[in-house]
Design an enzyme around this catalytic site. Structure first.
Site, PDB file in Angstrom:
ATOM      1  N   ASP A   1       2.192  21.950 -21.662  1.00  0.00           N
ATOM      2  CA  ASP A   1       1.930  22.245 -20.254  1.00  0.00           C
ATOM      3  C   ASP A   1       1.260  23.605 -20.076  1.00  0.00           C
ATOM      4  O   ASP A   1       0.367  23.762 -19.229  1.00  0.00           O
ATOM      5  CB  ASP A   1       3.245  22.219 -19.458  1.00  0.00           C
ATOM      6  CG  ASP A   1       3.787  20.801 -19.299  1.00  0.00           C
ATOM      7  OD1 ASP A   1       3.062  19.847 -19.620  1.00  0.00           O
ATOM      8  OD2 ASP A   1       4.944  20.668 -18.849  1.00  0.00           O
TER       9      ASP A   1
ATOM     10  N   ASP B   1      -2.200  24.269 -18.138  1.00  0.00           N
ATOM     11  CA  ASP B   1      -2.285  25.170 -16.985  1.00  0.00           C
ATOM     12  C   ASP B   1      -3.368  26.222 -17.188  1.00  0.00           C
ATOM     13  O   ASP B   1      -4.077  26.596 -16.233  1.00  0.00           O
ATOM     14  CB  ASP B   1      -0.935  25.854 -16.748  1.00  0.00           C
ATOM     15  CG  ASP B   1       0.135  24.869 -16.292  1.00  0.00           C
ATOM     16  OD1 ASP B   1      -0.230  23.771 -15.827  1.00  0.00           O
ATOM     17  OD2 ASP B   1       1.329  25.200 -16.406  1.00  0.00           O
TER      18      ASP B   1
ATOM     19  N   SER C   1      -2.460  -9.731   3.945  1.00  0.00           N
ATOM     20  CA  SER C   1      -1.201  -9.857   3.227  1.00  0.00           C
ATOM     21  C   SER C   1      -1.100 -11.261   2.652  1.00  0.00           C
ATOM     22  O   SER C   1      -1.830 -12.172   3.059  1.00  0.00           O
ATOM     23  CB  SER C   1      -0.021  -9.583   4.155  1.00  0.00           C
ATOM     24  OG  SER C   1      -0.062 -10.452   5.270  1.00  0.00           O
ATOM     25  N   ILE C   2      -0.207 -11.450   1.687  1.00  0.00           N
ATOM     26  CA  ILE C   2      -0.064 -12.765   1.076  1.00  0.00           C
ATOM     27  C   ILE C   2       1.254 -13.391   1.506  1.00  0.00           C
ATOM     28  O   ILE C   2       2.191 -12.705   1.932  1.00  0.00           O
ATOM     29  CB  ILE C   2      -0.154 -12.696  -0.464  1.00  0.00           C
ATOM     30  CG1 ILE C   2       0.963 -11.817  -1.035  1.00  0.00           C
ATOM     31  CG2 ILE C   2      -1.496 -12.196  -0.897  1.00  0.00           C
ATOM     32  CD1 ILE C   2       0.985 -11.793  -2.547  1.00  0.00           C
TER      33      ILE C   2
ATOM     34  N   GLU D   1       2.111 -10.972 -11.720  1.00  0.00           N
ATOM     35  CA  GLU D   1       2.133  -9.514 -11.643  1.00  0.00           C
ATOM     36  C   GLU D   1       3.412  -9.061 -10.951  1.00  0.00           C
ATOM     37  O   GLU D   1       4.185  -9.884 -10.454  1.00  0.00           O
ATOM     38  CB  GLU D   1       0.920  -9.007 -10.831  1.00  0.00           C
ATOM     39  CG  GLU D   1      -0.419  -9.578 -11.252  1.00  0.00           C
ATOM     40  CD  GLU D   1      -1.513  -9.294 -10.222  1.00  0.00           C
ATOM     41  OE1 GLU D   1      -1.222  -8.634  -9.206  1.00  0.00           O
ATOM     42  OE2 GLU D   1      -2.649  -9.768 -10.431  1.00  0.00           O
TER      43      GLU D   1
ATOM     44  N   LYS E   1       5.472  -7.194  -7.849  1.00  0.00           N
ATOM     45  CA  LYS E   1       5.346  -6.913  -6.417  1.00  0.00           C
ATOM     46  C   LYS E   1       5.968  -5.542  -6.168  1.00  0.00           C
ATOM     47  O   LYS E   1       7.182  -5.393  -6.091  1.00  0.00           O
ATOM     48  CB  LYS E   1       6.032  -7.966  -5.563  1.00  0.00           C
ATOM     49  CG  LYS E   1       5.804  -7.750  -4.065  1.00  0.00           C
ATOM     50  CD  LYS E   1       6.483  -8.816  -3.236  1.00  0.00           C
ATOM     51  CE  LYS E   1       6.138  -8.613  -1.751  1.00  0.00           C
ATOM     52  NZ  LYS E   1       6.503  -7.289  -1.240  1.00  0.00           N
TER      53      LYS E   1
ATOM     54  N   ASP F   1       7.185  -2.042  -4.472  1.00  0.00           N
ATOM     55  CA  ASP F   1       7.822  -1.695  -3.202  1.00  0.00           C
ATOM     56  C   ASP F   1       7.293  -0.328  -2.772  1.00  0.00           C
ATOM     57  O   ASP F   1       7.961   0.695  -2.920  1.00  0.00           O
ATOM     58  CB  ASP F   1       9.341  -1.656  -3.366  1.00  0.00           C
ATOM     59  CG  ASP F   1      10.067  -1.548  -2.035  1.00  0.00           C
ATOM     60  OD1 ASP F   1       9.423  -1.782  -0.994  1.00  0.00           O
ATOM     61  OD2 ASP F   1      11.260  -1.230  -2.031  1.00  0.00           O
TER      62      ASP F   1
ATOM     63  N   ARG G   1      -3.740   0.263   4.836  1.00  0.00           N
ATOM     64  CA  ARG G   1      -4.017  -1.108   5.246  1.00  0.00           C
ATOM     65  C   ARG G   1      -4.173  -1.201   6.764  1.00  0.00           C
ATOM     66  O   ARG G   1      -5.047  -1.896   7.261  1.00  0.00           O
ATOM     67  CB  ARG G   1      -2.871  -2.034   4.810  1.00  0.00           C
ATOM     68  CG  ARG G   1      -3.119  -3.499   5.204  1.00  0.00           C
ATOM     69  CD  ARG G   1      -1.819  -4.307   5.235  1.00  0.00           C
ATOM     70  NE  ARG G   1      -1.163  -4.363   3.956  1.00  0.00           N
ATOM     71  CZ  ARG G   1      -1.428  -5.262   3.018  1.00  0.00           C
ATOM     72  NH1 ARG G   1      -2.352  -6.172   3.231  1.00  0.00           N
ATOM     73  NH2 ARG G   1      -0.765  -5.258   1.876  1.00  0.00           N
TER      74      ARG G   1
ATOM     75  N   GLU H   1      -1.087  -0.173  -4.806  1.00  0.00           N
ATOM     76  CA  GLU H   1       0.127   0.322  -4.157  1.00  0.00           C
ATOM     77  C   GLU H   1       0.357   1.763  -4.565  1.00  0.00           C
ATOM     78  O   GLU H   1       0.250   2.120  -5.746  1.00  0.00           O
ATOM     79  CB  GLU H   1       1.317  -0.523  -4.596  1.00  0.00           C
ATOM     80  CG  GLU H   1       2.478  -0.500  -3.654  1.00  0.00           C
ATOM     81  CD  GLU H   1       2.431  -1.636  -2.643  1.00  0.00           C
ATOM     82  OE1 GLU H   1       3.400  -1.800  -1.894  1.00  0.00           O
ATOM     83  OE2 GLU H   1       1.411  -2.357  -2.605  1.00  0.00           O
TER      84      GLU H   1
ATOM     85  N   LYS I   1      -0.849 -15.424  -8.893  1.00  0.00           N
ATOM     86  CA  LYS I   1      -2.225 -15.611  -8.430  1.00  0.00           C
ATOM     87  C   LYS I   1      -2.933 -16.600  -9.351  1.00  0.00           C
ATOM     88  O   LYS I   1      -2.726 -16.566 -10.570  1.00  0.00           O
ATOM     89  CB  LYS I   1      -3.001 -14.283  -8.437  1.00  0.00           C
ATOM     90  CG  LYS I   1      -2.415 -13.212  -7.516  1.00  0.00           C
ATOM     91  CD  LYS I   1      -3.160 -11.899  -7.649  1.00  0.00           C
ATOM     92  CE  LYS I   1      -2.563 -10.821  -6.755  1.00  0.00           C
ATOM     93  NZ  LYS I   1      -3.236  -9.507  -6.930  1.00  0.00           N
TER      94      LYS I   1
ATOM     95  N   LYS J   1       9.876 -13.213  -4.050  1.00  0.00           N
ATOM     96  CA  LYS J   1      10.852 -12.124  -4.034  1.00  0.00           C
ATOM     97  C   LYS J   1      12.114 -12.507  -4.802  1.00  0.00           C
ATOM     98  O   LYS J   1      12.388 -13.688  -5.045  1.00  0.00           O
ATOM     99  CB  LYS J   1      11.203 -11.744  -2.594  1.00  0.00           C
ATOM    100  CG  LYS J   1      10.073 -11.046  -1.852  1.00  0.00           C
ATOM    101  CD  LYS J   1      10.576 -10.406  -0.582  1.00  0.00           C
ATOM    102  CE  LYS J   1       9.512  -9.565   0.078  1.00  0.00           C
ATOM    103  NZ  LYS J   1       9.992  -8.858   1.269  1.00  0.00           N
TER     104      LYS J   1
ATOM    105  N   CYS K   1      26.826  12.433  25.407  1.00  0.00           N
ATOM    106  CA  CYS K   1      26.796  13.134  26.703  1.00  0.00           C
ATOM    107  C   CYS K   1      28.023  12.889  27.567  1.00  0.00           C
ATOM    108  O   CYS K   1      28.177  13.529  28.620  1.00  0.00           O
ATOM    109  CB  CYS K   1      25.545  12.739  27.482  1.00  0.00           C
ATOM    110  SG  CYS K   1      25.568  11.042  28.108  1.00  0.00           S
TER     111      CYS K   1
ATOM    112  N   CYS L   1      24.729   3.644  26.771  1.00  0.00           N
ATOM    113  CA  CYS L   1      25.050   4.833  27.557  1.00  0.00           C
ATOM    114  C   CYS L   1      24.317   4.752  28.889  1.00  0.00           C
ATOM    115  O   CYS L   1      23.133   4.423  28.932  1.00  0.00           O
ATOM    116  CB  CYS L   1      24.624   6.094  26.798  1.00  0.00           C
ATOM    117  SG  CYS L   1      24.605   7.594  27.800  1.00  0.00           S
TER     118      CYS L   1
ATOM    119  N   CYS M   1      21.396  12.205  28.933  1.00  0.00           N
ATOM    120  CA  CYS M   1      21.811  12.098  27.532  1.00  0.00           C
ATOM    121  C   CYS M   1      20.731  12.649  26.600  1.00  0.00           C
ATOM    122  O   CYS M   1      19.585  12.191  26.620  1.00  0.00           O
ATOM    123  CB  CYS M   1      22.104  10.644  27.195  1.00  0.00           C
ATOM    124  SG  CYS M   1      22.730  10.403  25.519  1.00  0.00           S
TER     125      CYS M   1
END
Length: 697
Positions: free
Chosen positions: A41, A45, A90-91, A127, A129, A131, A150, A189, A307, A331, A432, A447, A453
């Site tokens: 590193d 740098d 979207s799919i 592939e 998916k 998140d 998007r 993503e 796909k 999913k 309140c 409320c 409030c």
């Protein structure tokens, strides 16, 4: 006066800058893509600082694809819209989360293509998916020129400066001796890896700063930071999985997997967890394998994607309802864990809704450590019989708010009590102290101290300033956030005490904007009774109901003094709305705010809103098409001033349909129902009040 020309850099400096950029790009790729650092590193740098010094010494050498441009520039006032030249669609999501979902997808495609059982298997790629947040990254002649979200699929937001801060995303593609596309719009993503997320949060807590909620929100919030310097501090990663516009690429591959292989060869990050081959069993096996590996992946996923691998076959299958037929997201079942319920507290939302929230013994589920879970409402908590001290099952699916889905009854300790929201709060708002109410046939407690409030302050202020209410132009979401969070507005009347010099000190608020806002605030002091009633934000009281109240009572004091029975005498106001209005004005807090607004100078002409005649009372009108001289708003105001009502749809209760040029489907509906049709001239004649009794006809 012309600016002095930037001096040209000597050849040796230009060559050194080019060599440094190439070396740093190679080290970045090894570190961020291959997880195989080539140098320490400290050495990295030192090279980076050398490049910075040379670019500062010779500004003409600085370019957009330099690694030094990843650190972010000046803050933006707002994001500009970007029109996607190829929509970011979207799919479809497969509803069956078992392996059968993969078989169902394959069978749908075979049916669509008319293939029988003996036909060869279809080619697929499977592939991950991710998140995270979908992102479009545009390269022209190999150089990154734009990043966009998007958005709604057609139009996103320009987040180029923030995208440049993503360290594993190349600023310049590597052709490797091959010709790069003239235009390549890569889609993928952006996300935070779990280890990066944990390290970042540890660093934030050590500094006494707020930690991120979860990796997905951290990534999405970073990309939408107006200040790219803040985005540069967040450890983001990008993974490509698709594309949009492509131009000038003679060697363009003809399959999904070959496209991603080509992306990887150019230096674009592509997840290694993908397979391609023939037949549905490939998909079933991939689904099962990734499920077993899910917890050991460096990032969060919530499923896999299938796909069709052949791009020609993708084109043949096409789209349906703006979704590609040739792809599906499969999913996994929501992740669940057990933990102990420590307490139940009640939160007050922006609209006054009371939501019970479970405080939990920390549990890791769905990729994050969960300490709170929503119980939605009192009925839901009772249905599940959730009690303090219980061992509960917590579920988190994707970015959904964690929830309690059940109780382990056999582990319930003795002496627990059923949840009772009203008893817990002693009938008062926890913020309140106003009375809490629950209307018939509703599941939520609320409320009733809407104007008082503090939990509802921002929502109340936004509604108060809206166009149909007090119409304070310039008082929008972001400014309301600043005013309330900065303590400048603690209640609605404080708006009328704001000064231009106070406003000018707020971020991104110039002197002219501050002066314009103060003028708009002063102009709103003169209003109408109907607008004022609507601006108070009373539950169930919309613009039309506010006008009916103003007409019926004629003045504010009569409305304040009205009981439920008197309120029910107003046209179109039933028991629920009448009770809501009465409860609102029964709260002393709300009455005090009303009086403070009047003391601040809010006023109206008591006679201005009164109808000249109510001869059209009980008649419902519908407007369609463009009238010759009256705008829709003018026609509506004239009709309402004569006692009539204007509806947005034709029904059997409609008395008249006013027809202008280019009338829509409402005209045909009126004809089918036999509703009387009027042109503008007929409407104007109808609006004329009848002669008073005794007047000549």
């Amino acid at each position: 006066m012309t600016e002095a020309p930037i001096p040209a850099a000597p050849a040796d400096a230009a060559a050194r800058v080019q060599r440094l950029r190439e070396d740093i790009a190679r080290y970045d790729r090894a570190y961020y893509l291959l997880d195989a650092p080539l140098i320490p590193d400290a050495d990295y740098d030192a090279l980076f600082r050398e490049l910075q010094r040379l670019e500062e010494q010779w500004p003409g050498l600085r370019s957009a694809d330099s690694p030094t441009q990843r650190v972010g520039g000046v803050a933006l006032p707002e994001f500009t819209p970007v029109r996607h030249r190829v929509p970011m669609l979207s799919i479809r999501t497969e509803t069956d989360t078992t392996p059968q979902g993969a078989l169902a997808f394959d069978q749908r495609l075979r049916n669509r293509l008319g293939l029988d059982a003996d036909a060869p298997p279809l080619p697929y790629q499977a592939e991950l998916k991710f998140d995270g947040l979908a992102l479009s990254v545009r390269y022209e002649r190999g150089v990154l020129v734009q990043g966009a979200t998007r958005g709604d699929g057609e139009t996103g937001e320009d987040v180029t400066l923030n995208v440049r801060t993503i360290r594993n995303l190349p600023l310049r593609l590597d052709g490797g001796g091959r010709a790069l596309p003239e235009v390549l719009e890569v889609r993928g993503e952006v996300l935070m890896k779990r280890a990066d997320f944990l390290r970042y949060n540890e660093s934030q807590r050590a500094k006494g700063l707020a930690a991120l909620v979860n990796p997905r929100n951290g990534a999405a919030g970073s990309i939408r930071q107006l200040d790219p310097r803040l985005a540069a501090q967040r450890p983001l990663s990008f993974y490509a999985y698709g594309w949009g516009e492509i131009a000038g690429w003679p060697e363009r591959p003809d399959s999904q997997h070959a496209m991603l292989d080509a992306f990887a060869a150019m230096g674009l990050p592509v997840a290694s967890q993908r397979v391609h081959g023939a037949g549905a069993q490939l998909l079933v096996d991939f689904h099962a394998r990734v499920l077993g590996e899910r917890d050991s992946l460096p990032f969060d996923i919530d499923g896999v994607v299938y796909k069709v691998d052949s791009l020609a076959l993708q084109a043949e299958l096409g789209f349906r309802n703006r979704e590609p037929v040739w792809a599906v997201a499969h999913k996994y079942p929501a992740q669940e864990r057990s933990t102990r319920l420590l307490a139940i507290e009640v939160q007050v939302g922006r609209t006054g809704k009371l939501t019970p929230v479970a405080r939990l013994e920390p549990v890791f589920v769905g990729g994050v450590t969960v300490t709170n879970a929503t119980l939605h409402n009192e009925d839901e908590a009772r249905r599940k019989d959730v009690r303090v001290g219980d061992t509960v099952i917590v579920r988190r699916a994707g970015d959904v708010i964690p929830e309690i889905v059940g109780v382990v009854a056999e582990r319930r300790p003795p002496g627990t009590e059923a949840f009772d929201l009203q008893a817990l709060l002693h009938g008062a708002c926890p913020v309140c102290g106003s009375q809490i109410v629950r209307e018939p046939d509703e599941v939520d407690w609320r409320c009733s101290g809407g104007l008082y409030c503090s939990a509802q302050r921002k929502q109340a202020l936004l509604h108060f300033a809206s166009r149909l209410a007090m119409d304070i132009e310039g008082l929008g979401d972001k400014l309301v956030e600043q005013l309330v969070d900065g303590g400048l507005v603690r209640a609605l009347p404080d708006v009328y005490a704001l000064r231009a010099e106070q406003l000018a000190e707020l971020p991104r608020m110039a002197d002219k904007s501050a002066d314009n806002l103060v003028r708009a605030i002063r102009a709103s002091l003169r209003t109408t009774l109907a607008r004022f009633i609507y601006a108070l934000g009373i539950r169930h009281v919309g613009e039309a109901t506010a006008k009916e109240l103003a007409r019926h009572f004629g003045g504010l004091q009569a409305l304040l003094d009205a009981d439920v029975e008197r309120l029910e005498q107003v046209s179109d106001i039933g028991p629920v709305v009448a009770a809501s209005i009465h409860t609102f004005f029964a709260q002393q807090h709300n009455r005090e705010v009303v009086q403070q607004l009047l003391a601040a100078g809010v006023h109206w002409d008591e006679s201005a809103g009164q109808p000249v005649s109510r001869h059209l009372a009980g008649s419902t009108f519908v407007l369609t098409g463009t009238l010759p001289t009256l705008s829709r708003e003018q026609a509506r105001q004239r009709i309402e001033a004569a006692g009539g009502k204007v509806s947005g749809s034709v029904s059997r209760k409609t008395r008249y349909v006013v027809v202008g040029e280019e009338a829509g489907s409402k005209l045909e509906q009126a004809r089918q129902l036999g509703v009387e049709l009027l042109d503008e001239q007929a409407l104007l004649r109808l609006l004329e009040p009848p002669p008073a009794q005794g007047d000549p006809a």
